[in-house]
Write an enzyme that holds these catalytic residues in place. Structure first.
Site, mmCIF file in Angstrom:
data_model
loop_
_atom_site.group_PDB
_atom_site.id
_atom_site.type_symbol
_atom_site.label_atom_id
_atom_site.label_comp_id
_atom_site.label_asym_id
_atom_site.label_seq_id
_atom_site.Cartn_x
_atom_site.Cartn_y
_atom_site.Cartn_z
ATOM 1 N N LYS A 1 0.822 -1.217 0.000
ATOM 2 C CA LYS A 1 0.000 0.000 0.000
ATOM 3 C C LYS A 1 0.855 1.265 0.000
ATOM 4 C CE LYS A 1 -4.083 -2.057 0.196
ATOM 5 N NZ LYS A 1 -5.092 -1.920 -0.860
ATOM 6 N N SER B 1 1.987 -9.737 -0.814
ATOM 7 C CA SER B 1 1.534 -8.345 -0.702
ATOM 8 C C SER B 1 1.688 -7.734 0.681
ATOM 9 C CB SER B 1 0.080 -8.233 -1.166
ATOM 10 O OG SER B 1 -0.758 -9.016 -0.348
ATOM 11 N N GLU C 1 -10.090 6.153 2.479
ATOM 12 C CA GLU C 1 -10.937 5.110 3.053
ATOM 13 C C GLU C 1 -10.027 3.978 3.501
ATOM 14 O OE1 GLU C 1 -10.074 5.170 -0.041
ATOM 15 O OE2 GLU C 1 -9.567 3.076 -0.445
HETATM 16 C C1 LIG Z 1 -1.611 -7.131 2.484
HETATM 17 C C2 LIG Z 1 -2.744 -6.782 1.576
HETATM 18 N N1 LIG Z 1 -2.853 -7.418 0.405
HETATM 19 C C3 LIG Z 1 -3.863 -7.141 -0.445
HETATM 20 C C4 LIG Z 1 -4.843 -6.213 -0.128
HETATM 21 C C5 LIG Z 1 -5.956 -6.001 -1.108
HETATM 22 O O1 LIG Z 1 -5.861 -4.827 -1.826
HETATM 23 P P1 LIG Z 1 -5.463 -4.813 -3.367
HETATM 24 O O2 LIG Z 1 -6.300 -5.834 -4.052
HETATM 25 O O3 LIG Z 1 -5.749 -3.441 -3.809
HETATM 26 O O4 LIG Z 1 -4.026 -5.166 -3.470
HETATM 27 C C6 LIG Z 1 -4.765 -5.521 1.080
HETATM 28 C C7 LIG Z 1 -5.787 -4.517 1.451
HETATM 29 O O5 LIG Z 1 -5.909 -4.049 2.540
HETATM 30 C C8 LIG Z 1 -3.689 -5.818 1.954
HETATM 31 O O6 LIG Z 1 -3.579 -5.189 3.134
#
Ligand SMILES: Cc1ncc(COP(=O)(O)O)c(C=O)c1O
Lengths: 394, 255
Positions: free
Chosen positions: A95, A376, A117
């Site tokens: 993020k 992620s 948000e």
């Molecule tokens: C670690 C992590 N991965 C994925 C996501 C999902 O978001 P996005 O699909 O935009 O990557 C989030 C959202 O809070 C997250 O914290």
């Protein structure tokens, strides 16, 4: 040039990826969206801006993040798995890439405040962090239900100097937090930027956020090349709105790699949704027979979104990327597997991607294939919840 | 020119200020009695909200009304069925978010509006740029698509919207969602600017909560739209006679 060269380029002049995207917002916000588009296009073509963005990511957020070969998991699954370590970026997830870009752009536009948000609180914490670093005021809208589920993240944002506003409208979760942030933006748009947290919303957000996240894929492609993998057979990422997936896909969209997005079964916009218009975009949405938006339900708050970014809807439609769903009960097991075999506790969101890879190893992921897993985020935010589930308390 | 605009121009040209109240379809079982009460008390047109789960342009009052209506099973079809039975000469204007029509089908929605006696429609999240297909379907059904002008609209956009809107131009007085603030704000400035580029009737809405504000706003425009203040009365259990009293007060203030 082959057809694939089209993938993950600019949207058309109406902000569309195929039939998806666009700018479905009240007139009050159209000038701000147009201003943002102009500002982004200029900034992104300005080497000074791009240099500053990269420098902040380097010296503040810890980029480049490494690519880690996951030896024991690879052996366990009969695959060759590499993880792009967004969990090691500052604040613990991808993020931060997006918010550094957007907060720098906020300053460039002469605005001094951001609103955002948040669902689980990851994007809210990242926004509060970047705002503190750059000296911007910050207000975060968070569904009341989520403020209770993730009270520590509320406290983190407050420690970082942000104001957290619990949203009590609608279902009191992420989609309502987006509604409330949009409403608030109407009243303060002259001095405030809305720092949207994923590749969603009205044009130019889906494109801009993908561009700010594409650093994941650009880095990973080079790192894999250095390891002799060019390209991997598959690239796998979890999908809420789709920003980490879009970021990593961007590095491989025009290669032969399979692109795989993994949604939560209770929030599977590609699997169970249909075309609709919400939060400024035409995309795939989970809705009832009358076009009322339904609530998503997932073990991970970050995937609790009833839609998906418009570019993913397009990539699915065009057959360039595939999207699959994973049910809650497979997620905990995947989280344990990665923790025990690799010493990495992933976020519950990320564990969806791990779970799908585990299920498909030796199936559609042929034995011996090379896989890039976008890791992620880290799981620290989720350990209390996971403990409660493992103890049978939830 | 759409029937709605012919009618609203007549009202304006007769020297009468238009009063346009807003109701949420299906808020209570006798909701069409409330609409009839408003018409009886002197409403010139009526805005009918079709509830949507995610009303991005609405403040807490209309959000609450939408949730209640949805909770009792109100749909676009049920609202249209109720209105078809109302049988009134006063123009009815639908107001909802684009996903409702997108899901129902663009052409089918425009046809349904027309066959239910609705002669205009406001879709706040359908920007001018995204509207051509929708407007074409409405054109084929004598349904006027009404666009909003906001305080943030640039002069070029204001001109484009003033020349594209049908029925009337909706001058949003404030940079705010419905019911979240009050006062006539920038209404006068916007109306003046619209009049420089178009002869379409221009009404002020967003922020009109009292008869005094309505008087001031109608003094500088062709009419006013009253939403949240009226919906609040109904959320509090108001009856058709309460509606008549409420509308009567506004009527006297602007006449
Ligand atoms: C670690 C992590 N991965 C994925 C996501 C999902 O978001 P996005 O699909 O935009 O990557 C989030 C959202 O809070 C997250 O914290």
């Amino acid at each position: 040039m082959s057809d694939s060269a089209r993938y993950m380029a600019k949207p058309d002049e109406r902000g569309r990826f195929g039939e998806f995207g666009g700018q479905f917002v009240p007139e009050a916000l159209i000038p701000a969206c147009q201003e943002l588009e102009v500002a982004f296009v200029e900034a992104w073509a300005d080497t000074e801006f791009v240099g500053e963005y990269r420098q902040v990511l380097h010296e503040f957020a810890g980029r480049p993040t490494p690519v880690t070969p996951l030896h024991r998991l690879s052996e366990h699954l009969g695959l060759s798995v590499f993880a792009k370590r967004e969990d090691l970026a500052h604040t613990g997830s991808h993020k931060i890439n997006n918010v550094i870009g957007q907060t720098l752009l906020t300053k460039r536009m002469g605005k001094h405040r951001v609103i955002a948000e948040t669902g689980a609180g990851q994007h809210g914490v990242a926004t509060a962090t970047a705002a503190a670093r750059l000296g911007l005021a910050c207000t975060v809208y968070m569904g009341e239900v989520d403020t209770l589920r993730q009270s520590l993240n509320v406290f983190r944002m407050e420690l970082l100097g942000a104001t957290v506003v619990p949203v009590v409208s609608g279902s009191r979760t992420l989609k309502d937090a987006v509604n409330e942030a949009m409403r608030e933006w109407v009243s303060c748009v002259s001095d405030t930027h809305y720092c949207l947290g994923s590749v969603m919303g009205p044009h130019p957000f889906p494109w801009m956020v993908r561009e700010f996240q594409s650093i994941i894929g650009i880095e990973a492609a080079q790192q894999l090349r250095d390891l002799g993998v060019d390209p991997p057979d598959a690239v796998i990422a979890c999908v809420g709105g789709g920003s980490n997936a879009a970021g990593v896909f961007a590095g491989f969209a025009n290669t032969a790699a399979r692109l795989i997005g993994v949604e939560a079964a209770g929030g599977s916009a590609v699997g169970t949704g249909s075309p609709g218009v919400l939060h400024g975009m035409r995309s795939l949405l989970i809705q009832d027979e009358f076009g009322q938006i339904e609530e998503a339900h997932s073990i991970s708050a970050g995937l609790d979104y009833p839609g998906i970014g418009p570019e993913h809807a397009y990539l699915a439609d065009a057959g360039r990327a595939e999207y699959h769903a994973i049910a809650d009960h497979d997620v905990i097991e995947a989280l344990r597997l990665l923790s025990e075999l690799e010493g990495i506790i992933p976020a519950l969101e990320t564990a969806h991607a791990v779970a799908w890879m585990t299920k498909e190893a030796g199936q559609s992921l042929r034995s011996g294939s090379t896989v890039l897993l976008n890791l992620s985020g880290r799981g620290d935010k989720d350990v209390a919840q996971v403990r409660a589930i493992l103890r049978g308390e939830q | 020119m759409k029937s709605l605009e012919v009618r609203l121009r007549e009202i304006r040209d007769s020297g009468r200020k238009a009063l346009v109240p807003y109701f949420m379809a299906g808020l209570s079982e006798d909701w069409t009695d409330h609409v009839a009460g408003a018409i009886h008390a002197g409403a010139d047109a009526v805005e009918i909200g079709i509830p949507f789960s995610d009303p991005m342009m609405d403040g807490v009052v209309i959000q609450e009304a939408a949730l209640r209506a949805l909770g009792s099973g109100v749909t676009f079809d049920s609202a249209c069925d109720d209105l078809a039975r109302l049988a009134t000469e006063v123009p009815l204007i639908a107001m909802t978010y684009f996903n409702i029509f997108h899901h129902y089908g663009i052409e089918r929605s425009a046809g349904r509006l027309h066959s239910s006696g609705l002669s205009g429609v406001i879709v706040p999240d359908l920007s001018l740029e995204e509207s051509p297909e929708w407007v074409a379907s409405c054109d084929a059904n004598d349904v006027a698509t009404i666009f909003l002008v906001a305080p943030s609209s640039t002069p070029e956009r204001l001109k484009l919207i003033a020349q594209s809107t049908q029925g009337f131009a909706y001058a949003s007085a404030r940079m705010a969602v419905t019911g979240s603030s009050s006062g006539d704000g920038e209404g006068a400035r916007i109306v003046k600017a619209i009049r420089e580029v178009s002869t379409v009737p221009t009404y002020i809405g967003i922020g009109i909560t009292t008869p005094e504000q309505a008087r001031a706003a109608s003094g500088v425009s062709d009419g006013v739209i009253v939403g949240s203040a009226l919906v609040q009365v109904l959320l509090d259990g108001g009856s058709a006679s309460d509606v008549e009293r409420f509308i009567g007060d506004f009527r006297r203030a602007i006449d």
